[in-house]
Scaffold this active site. Structure first.
Site, PDB file in Angstrom:
ATOM      1  N   GLN A 165      31.052  -3.188  -5.350  1.00  0.00           N
ATOM      2  CA  GLN A 165      31.127  -4.437  -4.593  1.00  0.00           C
ATOM      3  C   GLN A 165      30.094  -4.496  -3.469  1.00  0.00           C
ATOM      4  O   GLN A 165      30.176  -5.368  -2.603  1.00  0.00           O
ATOM      5  CB  GLN A 165      32.536  -4.625  -4.012  1.00  0.00           C
ATOM      6  CG  GLN A 165      33.627  -4.653  -5.063  1.00  0.00           C
ATOM      7  CD  GLN A 165      34.998  -5.044  -4.512  1.00  0.00           C
ATOM      8  OE1 GLN A 165      35.771  -5.712  -5.180  1.00  0.00           O
ATOM      9  NE2 GLN A 165      35.319  -4.628  -3.303  1.00  0.00           N
TER      10      GLN A 165
ATOM     11  N   ASP B 219      48.594  -1.776  -0.572  1.00  0.00           N
ATOM     12  CA  ASP B 219      49.308  -0.621  -1.118  1.00  0.00           C
ATOM     13  C   ASP B 219      50.766  -0.589  -0.694  1.00  0.00           C
ATOM     14  O   ASP B 219      51.661  -0.323  -1.504  1.00  0.00           O
ATOM     15  CB  ASP B 219      48.606   0.688  -0.736  1.00  0.00           C
ATOM     16  CG  ASP B 219      48.226   0.765   0.737  1.00  0.00           C
ATOM     17  OD1 ASP B 219      48.709  -0.055   1.545  1.00  0.00           O
ATOM     18  OD2 ASP B 219      47.430   1.666   1.091  1.00  0.00           O
TER      19      ASP B 219
END
Length: 662
Positions: A232, A400
């Site tokens: 990215q 997460d």
């Protein structure tokens, strides 16, 4: 009785790079003195202080081991009459975790030793840390001798470990190998495989070295399906000098996917999506690009997942990459009323095994049950992804922890598993509470709470957010306060634009914060004016203080009012003080009209300047915003929860990635 077969659970290992900084995690040479017991010394402040002092005292160091004594990945040489304890992070057996979460109820330890007169002693510990000798045997003949110990997991319902010590005779000894095995049903005989999902941005060498580390471990390779690297950044991993060798070693098992910067959640979601679509791996393992891994930990995580009673997320722990014996994460929870992630209350967030070994640290023997595991290393069964969906599109932060809470609600536990770990840059070396990430901390925490808080209006969430906003305003951190305010505006706008704004939110936030003086960082301190003040400190005393509880309470009441006073004229041109990062708590910052502060990462400084007009405006908006949040919480929570399945679905993510038609 069903047919069974033998399955290797864990083997004795040593670091091949022979970095002495990690030796305490593998083997220990010192006696262990159990730390003070908070259950026995009392609950008053003096008793607690005494307990903390005892716990922090240094008692051990595995660095007494000479690097030349490590003979291979699995063997070590003991000098004459030297004692090795394998009651260490990577070589002790976490019996209570196997007892609680897997189908295993008995294990067999085999230790292969050479050296007449050497003894092998097996120990176990209970949840409170007390150790007991289980069995001891001696080597009475020349050559390699293998000892076998049958060990039950019955006594480990709350915690405890097994380990073994080896004492050499007068002629020294070699500990050639040790393995922990169990009898398992034949349908659990074959190990699963993992797709490794690495999200990377502008860390080409770090990432390429990690790929190479995965590729070069021959024991690990059969456990790997595909290594996905979600690129990215503008400095691609493929341009690293270390990449060609790693690519050659992995061959078709490596796949680099180039996409826009969609943050950690966008990168991991892409790896999860590719793993689900491919459908050949048992697990998808999330891993940061800036880590050093212990390949054996991946094998252990897969093995534990294979033998779990139900599909289970298996997370690794995090050690400090700069001080490699220091543990920074041994089990995290989301405190439900505050809705904030934290180390469990009976644990520690910074523990140096070189100073305090496993056998002497009472808290490490109680099993740590968690709500989630950080995605610096986290193994997720494909079945879980197929049932509950992929990551939330949060860009960074809380992806997460939200996933762990979502999985828990669906009946899939998370286990932060001892013996599976990576070395990572510690959170304490980052500025993520006051830089651009402050927006994502605030927005994503509220989104996660709206989805999962058990309280009607988020418990303490709104009140605590208000308090933190006032703290940032009083600390002259106007950019942080504005970003947090903008985050709450976006929370109130609802979940419908999360995917749409995933790639554009970071540039928007960065452009927004650049207009504020306190967000403009200077690598050269001399770019800012010198410190000058009209009045010297009273009686020459330092302005910096470690405030006691009463001073904190008084400061919390008076600091907001002080911000309404006119700014001292000289402070408009010259800063009144210069503070190190460790001294920039709000109790110190509120004293100044202008101050230079250094950042936690040590790379730059910023100038904070008090602005009463901006303070009044932000204070008014802060009050209005938090009143609205409290009022609209129930309706907003229902809205977020109703949209969750669609937001995290593979179909929606496919559209975001532009691969919906593939």
């Amino acid at each position: 009785m069903s047919e069974t077969t033998t399955r290797l659970l864990q083997r004795q290992v040593f670091p091949l790079d022979k970095d002495t900084g990690v030796f305490p995690l593998y083997v220990d040479l010192e006696e262990a003195k159990l730390d003070a017991d908070r259950y026995e010394i009392g609950a008053n402040k003096d008793a607690k202080d005494l307990n903390m002092a005892a716990i922090r005292q240094s008692t051990s160091t595995g660095r007494a081991l000479h690097p030349d004594q490590i003979l291979s990945r699995t063997s070590v040489r003991a000098n004459p009459n030297q004692t090795f304890s394998f009651g260490t992070y990577f070589n002790a057996f976490p019996a209570s975790y196997w007892r609680r979460w897997t189908i295993v109820d008995e294990v067999q330890l085999t230790v292969t030793v050479e050296g007449v007169g050497a003894t092998v002693t097996v120990h176990k510990s209970m949840a409170r840390g007390h150790s007991q000798r289980v069995e001891s045997v001696a080597v009475e003949s020349d050559g390699e001798v293998t000892f076998t110990f049958d060990l039950t997991l019955t006594p480990f319902v709350d915690g405890g470990w097994y380990w073994y010590d080896v004492t050499a005779g007068d002629g020294g000894a070699r500990v050639i190998a040790a393995e922990w095995t169990a009898q398992v049903p034949v349908d659990r005989a074959e190990h699963g495989t993992a797709d490794i999902c690495i999200t990377t941005m502008n860390r080409p060498d770090f990432c390429a070295k990690l790929i190479g580390q995965l590729a070069e471990d021959d024991v690990l390779r059969p456990y790997l399906d595909t290594v996905f690297v979600m690129e990215q950044g503008t400095k691609p991993v493929t341009e690293s000098e270390f990449f060609p060798e790693a690519e050659k070693a992995l061959g078709e098992q490596l796949r680099v996917i180039v996409q826009a910067n969609l943050g950690g959640s966008g990168g991991y979601a892409r790896g999860q999506l590719e793993s689900v679509r491919k459908g050949t791996a048992t697990y998808a393992l999330m891993m940061d690009d800036d880590v050093i891994c212990e390949p054996e930990g991946i094998i252990r995580a897969v093995t534990f997942g294979d033998l779990a009673k139900r599909p289970t997320i298996v997370g690794g722990h995090m050690f400090n990459i700069y001080s490699r014996s220091r543990l920074h994460s041994f089990g995290e929870i989301v405190q439900p009323y505050r809705f904030w992630w934290q180390t469990r209350l009976d644990g520690y967030s910074d523990w140096d095994f070189a100073s305090r070994n496993l056998r002497s640290a009472r808290w490490l023997h109680k099993r740590a049950d968690v709500d989630f595991n950080g995605w610096f290393m986290c193994l997720i069964p494909r079945q879980v992804l197929e049932q509950i969906g992929l990551s939330l599109p949060l860009f960074i932060k809380w992806d997460d922890s939200e996933f762990g809470l979502r999985a828990k609600q669906a009946g899939f536990p998370t286990v932060s598993f001892p013996g599976a770990a990576v070395w990572h840059v510690p959170w304490s070396d980052k500025n993520d509470g006051i830089d651009w990430q402050a927006y994502f901390h605030q927005r994503n925490r509220f989104i996660a709470a709206l989805l999962h808080s058990p309280y009607e209006r988020g418990g303490r969430m709104v009140r605590e957010s208000f308090n933190h906003q006032i703290k940032h305003l009083a600390s002259l951190q106007y950019s942080v306060a504005e970003m947090r305010h903008k985050a709450l505006e976006d929370v109130l706008a609802g979940p419908e634009r999360l995917h749409e704004e995933l790639g554009s939110k970071l540039p928007e936030v960065n452009a927004f914060r650049k207009q504020f003086v306190d967000a403009q960082l200077h690598a050269d301190r001399d770019e800012l004016p010198p410190v000058r003040r009209r009045k010297p400190p009273k009686k020459g005393k330092s302005d910096i203080e470690i405030a006691g509880p009463w001073a904190v309470r008084i400061g919390a009441l008076t600091a907001p009012l002080r911000q309404l006073r006119p700014v001292r004229e000289m402070s408009r041109e010259f800063p009144e003080a210069e503070l190190t990062a460790m001294d920039t708590s709000w109790v110190n910052l509120v004293k100044y009209d202008s101050v230079i502060v250094s950042m936690n990462d040590g790379s730059s400084v910023a100038l904070y300047k008090r602005d009463p007009e901006r303070y009044r405006d932000l204070l008014k908006r802060t009050i209005e915003m938090h009143r609205r949040l409290h009022r609209e919480w129930p309706e907003l929570a229902a809205r977020y929860r109703a949209s969750l399945d669609d937001v995290v679905s593979p179909e929606t993510w496919s559209k975001t990635f532009g691969i919906a038609d593939e």
